[in-house]
Design an enzyme around this catalytic site. Structure first.
Site, PDB file in Angstrom:
ATOM      1  N   THR A 184       0.854  -1.176   0.000  1.00  0.00           N
ATOM      2  CA  THR A 184       0.000   0.000   0.000  1.00  0.00           C
ATOM      3  C   THR A 184       0.896   1.233   0.000  1.00  0.00           C
ATOM      4  OG1 THR A 184      -0.070   0.190   2.413  1.00  0.00           O
ATOM      5  CG2 THR A 184      -1.686  -1.267   1.374  1.00  0.00           C
ATOM      6  N   GLU A 330      -5.417  -4.651  -1.121  1.00  0.00           N
ATOM      7  CA  GLU A 330      -5.722  -5.785  -0.248  1.00  0.00           C
ATOM      8  C   GLU A 330      -6.745  -6.748  -0.854  1.00  0.00           C
ATOM      9  OE1 GLU A 330      -4.556  -2.356   2.537  1.00  0.00           O
ATOM     10  OE2 GLU A 330      -5.580  -2.616   0.617  1.00  0.00           O
ATOM     11  N   LYS A 439      -7.353  10.801  -3.226  1.00  0.00           N
ATOM     12  CA  LYS A 439      -7.005   9.967  -4.366  1.00  0.00           C
ATOM     13  C   LYS A 439      -6.871  10.853  -5.599  1.00  0.00           C
ATOM     14  CE  LYS A 439      -7.724   5.102  -5.124  1.00  0.00           C
ATOM     15  NZ  LYS A 439      -8.648   3.972  -5.033  1.00  0.00           N
ATOM     16  N   TRP A 444      -2.890   7.312  -4.014  1.00  0.00           N
ATOM     17  CA  TRP A 444      -3.256   7.874  -2.718  1.00  0.00           C
ATOM     18  C   TRP A 444      -2.310   9.003  -2.297  1.00  0.00           C
ATOM     19  CZ3 TRP A 444      -7.833   6.675  -0.969  1.00  0.00           C
ATOM     20  CH2 TRP A 444      -8.381   5.404  -1.187  1.00  0.00           C
TER      21      TRP A 444
END
Length: 541
Positions: A184, A330, A439, A444
């Site tokens: 991430t 994820e 975003k 991100w």
């Protein structure tokens, strides 16, 4: 004795099937050293076996992690398969992250070797001293284009392959063997690793090739613009060989509207996938050049909400169906998809139909999804009740890689961090983000990190950052600043403060100086109230 065979679901099975059944199908690539490389799946997987032998010659073993810093092209495709099918882990690294994040990711992932595109050489040269576990680097090019480099133990990709035979005996792998690693972007603390398995990857492939999702077939020509370092390119580089779909890969030109138009027209692309910014770039080029894209019939938009402009212009001017997907690292990443329209929706008024098409879509089979309130009670799917989104399924994370914290809730669900409502037709609409991340262009940005950076300025008393709708990037950060009493500061001085402290593309688009900011009862900044207060804000021309 069991009634059915227990054949393992592995990426190796995709490769073997593609070579035997779809061997003559083409893979076309733009690379830094070749404007149009072309070969077949049969050629590709012969070279994959050469690469597997090269990995063995480098002393790599099953379970080792190998990093890639690369764009979408045929060599990156070869690495995907050679590494994972050898029982190793392909760790795709996002080169757009801030250097400190890259350093953390490579070291936390325990990467043994790094494969890098020609364009990434300067980046890795600047970072190699903070990667003590990396034993060597492989530059993805041939001898004619191999650069002089300060990278320690650097090798030329094509030279490594040329020294090896295309005969290789693939190991028999358990389907739960780790195959790929993706991190991430670390919007709250350090980035977290998500380890995919052969099983999760194969099941995800079955989902995305379904007719109501991306629906790839042997009749299609696919152009995956979404980077292969972004959640395994949304699985397209596995799904295309599985179905016999011709692959067209844009390499470092994925953001160039002219290149995308040329590839679509010359290679007869029928389906593509990317974040909103690449579609805006393509539409801008088409508008200025007057060219068309006759072969293209559908595009998938993901990574950020799809602006109505993209949906409207593609449909009305070019006859292209715009489909939207939602998911996250994820989730491998697919969770919901807005593709084939069910009959009740098709019969809606044009206005209501467009509203439905701009939602994030319906959960695909394999993903259980629910929205819950603050007490963890499921909320109705009435199009009004908004709650935290939780998911579970066979390609959804069970635990973060080398992470001590809790990944799932006590009932075994993964909380996505999104807030959404579900309507009576099963369509999800994201309404907020639990942690107020921004975003922008499919990537991100941490509002908290930007706020912390801003308040470190000696003249700043308090700062808030919120994501505001942007016509090109979906969202961009807006910075609100309260100055220390008696201090003065210009907009330009404030924004330049972020230089060399955060990634360049993270820097707020605009700065407003204010006298006060709303807070919650506990003294925290109220992002909800800030967004409401500035709902009429418009970016400067």
């Amino acid at each position: 004795m069991t009634p059915m065979m227990n054949t393992q679901l592995t990426i190796t099975s995709i490769m073997k099937h593609a070579e035997q059944i779809n061997g003559s199908v083409e893979v076309v690539s733009v690379t830094a050293d070749n404007p149009r490389h072309r070969y077949t799946y049969r050629d590709a997987f012969a070279r994959v076996r050469q690469l597997a032998n090269a990995l063995d010659a480098l002393g790599l073993e099953q379970g080792d992690t190998i990093a890639t810093f690369a764009w979408n092209d045929y060599r990156h495709l070869e690495i995907y398969y050679a590494v994972s099918c050898s029982g190793m882990i392909c760790h795709t690294v996002n080169p757009r992250l801030f250097p400190e994040q890259i350093e953390y990711i490579v070291n936390h992932g325990r990467d043994k070797w790094v494969f890098l595109d020609l364009t990434m050489v300067p980046l890795l040269e600047s970072l190699q001293d903070v990667m003590p576990d990396v034993k060597g680097f492989v530059v993805m090019t041939d001898e004619a284009h191999m650069p002089e480099t300060s990278l320690a133990n650097a090798h030329c990709y094509e030279t490594l392959l040329a020294a090896q035979t295309s005969e290789f005996e693939w190991p028999e792998l358990d389907e739960n063997t780790p195959s790929a690693l993706c991190y991430t972007s670390g919007t709250t603390g350090n980035p977290k690793g998500v380890m995919y398995t052969h099983r999760s990857t194969l099941l995800h492939c079955y989902a995305i090739i379904a007719p109501d999702v991306i629906g790839l077939s042997v009749k299609d020509v696919a152009l995956p613009i979404v980077p292969m370092f972004h959640v395994n390119g949304w699985g397209l580089v596995y799904a295309a060989p599985m179905t016999g779909t011709k692959l067209v890969m844009p390499g470092p030109k994925m953001g160039c509207g002219e290149t995308l138009c040329t590839l679509i027209n010359e290679e007869k692309v029928t389906a593509s996938a990317g974040v909103p910014t690449v579609w805006l770039a393509l539409l801008d080029y088409l508008n200025k050049s007057g060219k068309t894209i006759e072969s293209l019939n559908r595009v998938t938009v993901g990574g950020a909400a799809c602006p109505f402009y993209i949906l409207d212009v593609f449909r009305e001017k070019y006859g292209v169906d715009v489909q939207q997907g939602w998911g996250m690292t994820e989730m491998n990443p697919l969770g919901t998809y807005n593709g084939t329209v069910p009959p009740p929706v098709a019969n809606l008024s044009p206005e209501e139909y467009d509203k439905k098409r701009l939602k994030q879509g319906r959960p695909v089979f394999g993903v259980e999804l629910k929205i819950v309130d603050a007490d963890n009670k499921s909320l109705p799917w009435d199009g009004k009740s908004a709650g935290a989104v939780k998911v579970r399924g066979p390609w959804i994370i069970n635990e973060y890689y080398r992470y001590d914290g809790q990944t799932l809730d006590d009932d075994g669900w993964f909380e996505t961090g999104d807030v959404a409502c579900m309507d009576e037709h099963g369509y999800m609409q994201i309404t907020d983000r639990v942690k107020d991340v921004i975003k922008s262009g499919g990537e991100w940005i941490s509002s908290i990190e930007l706020e912390n950076c801003a308040v470190n300025h000696p003249k700043v008393a308090e700062a808030a950052v919120v994501g505001m709708p942007h016509p090109k990037w979906s969202e961009r950060p807006l910075l609100l600043v309260i100055l220390q009493e008696g201090e003065t500061l210009s907009r330009e001085e404030m924004l330049s403060w972020f230089d060399d402290k955060v990634s360049k593309w993270w820097i707020p688009e605009e700065c407003l100086f204010v006298d006060s900011l709303p807070h919650t009862a506990t003294g925290k900044l109220s992002k909800k109230d800030i967004r409401a207060d500035y709902a009429d804000f418009r970016w400067p021309e």
